[in-house]
Scaffold this active site. Sequence first.
Site, PDB file in Angstrom:
ATOM      1  N   GLU A   1      45.698  32.910  -3.856  1.00 28.81           N
ATOM      2  CA  GLU A   1      47.118  32.597  -3.761  1.00 28.81           C
ATOM      3  C   GLU A   1      47.807  33.554  -4.730  1.00 28.81           C
ATOM      4  O   GLU A   1      47.702  33.409  -5.947  1.00 28.81           O
ATOM      5  CB  GLU A   1      47.388  31.141  -4.158  1.00 28.81           C
ATOM      6  CG  GLU A   1      46.688  30.112  -3.282  1.00 28.81           C
ATOM      7  CD  GLU A   1      47.414  29.847  -1.972  1.00 28.81           C
ATOM      8  OE1 GLU A   1      48.452  30.498  -1.714  1.00 28.81           O
ATOM      9  OE2 GLU A   1      46.939  28.994  -1.197  1.00 28.81           O
TER      10      GLU A   1
ATOM     11  N   HIS B   1      46.681  34.777   0.639  1.00 29.50           N
ATOM     12  CA  HIS B   1      47.718  33.751   0.797  1.00 29.50           C
ATOM     13  C   HIS B   1      48.784  33.886  -0.288  1.00 29.50           C
ATOM     14  O   HIS B   1      48.626  34.636  -1.247  1.00 29.50           O
ATOM     15  CB  HIS B   1      47.105  32.348   0.714  1.00 29.50           C
ATOM     16  CG  HIS B   1      46.258  31.986   1.880  1.00 29.50           C
ATOM     17  ND1 HIS B   1      46.765  31.452   3.045  1.00 29.50           N
ATOM     18  CD2 HIS B   1      44.919  32.100   2.080  1.00 29.50           C
ATOM     19  CE1 HIS B   1      45.791  31.250   3.911  1.00 29.50           C
ATOM     20  NE2 HIS B   1      44.657  31.640   3.348  1.00 29.50           N
TER      21      HIS B   1
ATOM     22  N   GLU C   1      55.119  33.870   4.537  1.00 27.89           N
ATOM     23  CA  GLU C   1      53.765  34.095   4.035  1.00 27.89           C
ATOM     24  C   GLU C   1      52.963  34.945   5.007  1.00 27.89           C
ATOM     25  O   GLU C   1      52.176  35.809   4.592  1.00 27.89           O
ATOM     26  CB  GLU C   1      53.067  32.760   3.802  1.00 27.89           C
ATOM     27  CG  GLU C   1      51.669  32.881   3.234  1.00 27.89           C
ATOM     28  CD  GLU C   1      50.985  31.546   3.074  1.00 27.89           C
ATOM     29  OE1 GLU C   1      49.850  31.539   2.554  1.00 27.89           O
ATOM     30  OE2 GLU C   1      51.566  30.511   3.455  1.00 27.89           O
TER      31      GLU C   1
ATOM     32  N   HIS D   1      47.294  32.724   8.006  1.00 32.47           N
ATOM     33  CA  HIS D   1      48.298  32.330   8.999  1.00 32.47           C
ATOM     34  C   HIS D   1      48.527  33.449  10.018  1.00 32.47           C
ATOM     35  O   HIS D   1      47.831  34.455  10.033  1.00 32.47           O
ATOM     36  CB  HIS D   1      49.580  31.868   8.317  1.00 32.47           C
ATOM     37  CG  HIS D   1      49.311  30.902   7.196  1.00 32.47           C
ATOM     38  ND1 HIS D   1      48.882  29.610   7.404  1.00 32.47           N
ATOM     39  CD2 HIS D   1      49.324  31.082   5.848  1.00 32.47           C
ATOM     40  CE1 HIS D   1      48.670  29.019   6.234  1.00 32.47           C
ATOM     41  NE2 HIS D   1      48.927  29.893   5.283  1.00 32.47           N
TER      42      HIS D   1
END
Length: 323
Positions: free
Chosen positions: A287, A205, A150, A113
């Site tokens: 993650e 992430h 995030e 992101h």
Amino acid sequence: MSYVGPDFEPPQPRRSRRGPLTVALAALVPGALAGWLVWQAVGDHEGGGSGRTVSASSPTPGSATPSRPRPSASATDDTKPGTPSAPASSSSAPAASGSGSLKGKVIVIDPGHNPNNFQHASEINRKVNIGTNWKECDTTGTSTNAGYTEARFTLDVAHRMQAILEKQGATVKLTQDGDRSFGPCIDERARVGNAAHADAVVSIHADGSAAGNRGFHVILPASVHAGAADTRPIVAASRDLGEHIAGLFVRETGSAPSNYVGDGTGLVVRKDLGGLNLSTVPKVFIECGNMRDTKDAALLTSGAWREKAARGISEGIVGFLHG
């Protein structure tokens, strides 16, 4: 990164598949069991949102963000508004990549992101081809209930990894450094690693799952051959990379593998991620935890824990590169 978004589809219920994957992970973590037991003893599970901002101009599409010296920052909690913090160890310019055990190795870190994505809805919603289908360019990502995003988390961990890996002689490139207005898109992220002929690429992430869902998982590319996507040459090497990272992540952080995907192995195979489908070099996603669970969020917002996470991922990469 939430499972609700352009680069994700909700995970389907899985039948228990313990066996080869569990054995593979266990074989990599002889020193990790103690940390896992500590995690379980600490307690159960619980969980939150999106978006933040730092503005800058966009680099040339397809190019990696160059390394640059970072200001000093504390390795303690970092939940106050502001730009992503760098590790204390990177207060001076990163070590040159001319010496060390990783001399000659190229590593691309993909901080998931972008802090500015929420200001560019039309741009990030533009569809791009990922081989198997079309997906939105990017998403805003998720956040903790308290608003720690995030995008801030991934950039902070990326900076810490960069310092660790450059100190060992690697050439480290970031797909973005909070220095562009949005993105890059998921297809461009893949192209950065491909163009660099990277020896390893890791996309950082944090998940946005339901409260009570805890732990990390590493996402591996499925065997895909459709359109511009052909992961067949990288599937085996990417699995090797992912298994090394999963094992060292457990050892360094004490976090357990996800209790909601991966059947306890910490490994998940996906074919719906553009960043993996379009890669031509070994690549995985990790993650690091669930931002919507309050106990995982307490870890993710701790600078000291993020340093452990960066070390675990980095050591997994080193283990993979050293064979």
